[in-house]
Design a protein around this motif. Structure first.
Motif, PDB file in Angstrom:
ATOM      1  N   LYS A 115       0.779  -1.177   0.037  1.00  0.00           N
ATOM      2  CA  LYS A 115      -0.111  -0.034  -0.051  1.00  0.00           C
ATOM      3  C   LYS A 115       0.950   1.143  -0.050  1.00  0.00           C
ATOM      4  O   LYS A 115       0.565   2.250  -0.664  1.00  0.00           O
ATOM      5  CB  LYS A 115      -0.905  -0.172   1.309  1.00  0.00           C
ATOM      6  CG  LYS A 115      -2.001  -0.971   1.205  1.00  0.00           C
ATOM      7  CD  LYS A 115      -3.134  -0.793   2.294  1.00  0.00           C
ATOM      8  CE  LYS A 115      -4.228  -1.523   2.224  1.00  0.00           C
ATOM      9  NZ  LYS A 115      -5.081  -1.859   3.397  1.00  0.00           N
ATOM     10  N   ALA A 116       1.916   1.146   0.821  1.00  0.00           N
ATOM     11  CA  ALA A 116       2.982   2.338   0.863  1.00  0.00           C
ATOM     12  C   ALA A 116       3.361   2.689  -0.433  1.00  0.00           C
ATOM     13  O   ALA A 116       4.085   3.688  -0.940  1.00  0.00           O
ATOM     14  CB  ALA A 116       3.880   2.091   2.170  1.00  0.00           C
ATOM     15  N   ASN A 117       3.602   1.687  -1.414  1.00  0.00           N
ATOM     16  CA  ASN A 117       4.261   1.887  -2.586  1.00  0.00           C
ATOM     17  C   ASN A 117       3.084   2.114  -3.668  1.00  0.00           C
ATOM     18  O   ASN A 117       3.552   1.962  -4.760  1.00  0.00           O
ATOM     19  CB  ASN A 117       4.930   0.686  -3.124  1.00  0.00           C
ATOM     20  CG  ASN A 117       6.450   0.538  -2.352  1.00  0.00           C
ATOM     21  OD1 ASN A 117       7.344   1.327  -2.935  1.00  0.00           O
ATOM     22  ND2 ASN A 117       6.511   0.095  -1.142  1.00  0.00           N
ATOM     23  N   GLY A 118       2.094   2.391  -3.337  1.00  0.00           N
ATOM     24  CA  GLY A 118       1.041   2.959  -4.374  1.00  0.00           C
ATOM     25  C   GLY A 118       0.245   1.824  -4.760  1.00  0.00           C
ATOM     26  O   GLY A 118      -0.745   2.157  -5.834  1.00  0.00           O
ATOM     27  N   PHE A 119       0.168   0.592  -4.471  1.00  0.00           N
ATOM     28  CA  PHE A 119      -0.483  -0.594  -4.976  1.00  0.00           C
ATOM     29  C   PHE A 119      -1.815  -0.425  -4.413  1.00  0.00           C
ATOM     30  O   PHE A 119      -1.791  -0.173  -3.394  1.00  0.00           O
ATOM     31  CB  PHE A 119       0.173  -2.005  -4.870  1.00  0.00           C
ATOM     32  CG  PHE A 119       1.568  -2.099  -5.467  1.00  0.00           C
ATOM     33  CD1 PHE A 119       1.906  -1.576  -6.654  1.00  0.00           C
ATOM     34  CD2 PHE A 119       2.599  -2.505  -4.814  1.00  0.00           C
ATOM     35  CE1 PHE A 119       2.916  -1.812  -7.329  1.00  0.00           C
ATOM     36  CE2 PHE A 119       3.760  -2.690  -5.320  1.00  0.00           C
ATOM     37  CZ  PHE A 119       4.014  -2.276  -6.550  1.00  0.00           C
TER      38      PHE A 119
END
Ligand code: B12
Length: 213
Positions: A115-119
């Motif tokens: 999530k933190a990587n934008g997925f």
């Protein structure tokens, strides 16, 4: 004094002291430590030592449960603090722990880092039946299906997931990634998974590769 804090984190997990573990997590974050470093050098070595002692018969199930509880609560605090990065490749991912297995601490870290990587991530939880992986992936229009397993006895479910996808005529639609302590690249190759990741950071790298390729 991060080395001291890492040591204290290990001790808190070994003792199964939830109050202490959550205090250390908060203190580390307040001191500006990188959440992933706090996890990788403090809490994860702590829970791994618990596992080793359990295996050696020096620690029993109730203590394992206390330690796991302390680990879960510390992980919750740390996961919430993982800084969000700008997404380089957009992607939709389903992640869950396979049926028969209730271990989800690692899977939860993976979800937080994805999530933190934008997925865009749907976490289907633990002890998740194969149909759930497939139905949820279909529902969200996922490109990637990630499965976790910590038990050698449930590794076979990752293989069954591959087989179910083939039988449903859906295998080409998805890329699959497998993880969990007993899982290896060799296992991934053997069952026909598209990727294996040894930890959450590696998982982000591999998912980016899968999406790019
Ligand atoms: C904590 C723990 C528990 C907790 C779990 C709590 C929870 N909410 O998860 C509790 C107490 C419930 C538990 C129960 C049991 N446990 Co347990 N447990 C552990 C322990 C100590 C740590 C696991 C952990 O959280 N590690 C830390 C996380 C961060 O690491 P990780 O999970 O490997 O995840 C990382 C990577 O693998 C990777 N990853 C993981 N999944 C995925 C998925 C994807 C898609 C990707 C990309 C990456 C990825 O990224 C993660 C982050 O870096 C391990 C020992 C160990 N060293 O593994 C034993 C262990 C897994 N347990 C074990 C056993 C035997 C059990 C029980 C059967 C005990 C019993 N007699 O009842 C039950 C299982 C019940 C069930 N049906 O599932 C054995 C398994 C042995 C085996 N060969 O199968 C182990 C290895 C202990 C041992 N040495 O004997 N356990």
């Amino acid at each position: 004094m991060s080395a001291k804090l890492f040591k204290e984190a290990i001790e808190a997990i070994l003792k199964g002291d939830t109050g202490r573990a959550t205090d250390i997590a908060k203190q580390g974050l307040d001191e500006g430590l990188n959440p992933l470093e706090l996890m990788d050098k403090g809490f994860i070595p702590g829970i791994n030592q618990v596992g080793d002692q359990f295996e050696a018969g020096r620690l029993f199930l109730p203590q394992l449960v206390y330690s796991a509880n302390a680990m879960e609560k510390a992980t919750e605090i740390i996961n919430a603090a993982i800084p969000a990065e700008q997404a380089t490749v957009a992607g939709k991912v389903i992640v869950g722990t396979v049926e028969g297995d209730v271990h989800d601490i690692g899977k939860t870290i993976v979800v937080a880092l994805f999530k933190a990587n934008g997925f865009d991530v749907v976490d289907i939880g633990r002890d998740a039946p194969i149909e759930r992986f497939i139905n949820e992936a279909e529902k969200m229009g996922a490109q990637i299906i990630g499965s976790s397993t910590l038990l050698t006895t449930t590794m076979v479910v990752q293989k069954q997931l591959e087989q179910e996808l083939i039988q449903a005529g859906l295998r080409a639609k998805y890329k699959t990634i497998v993880g969990g302590a007993p899982v290896t690249q060799r296992w991934a190759d053997r069952i026909g998974a598209d990727a294996y990741a040894q930890d959450a950071g590696d998982g982000v790298k591999k998912v980016k590769q899968l999406l790019a390729g």
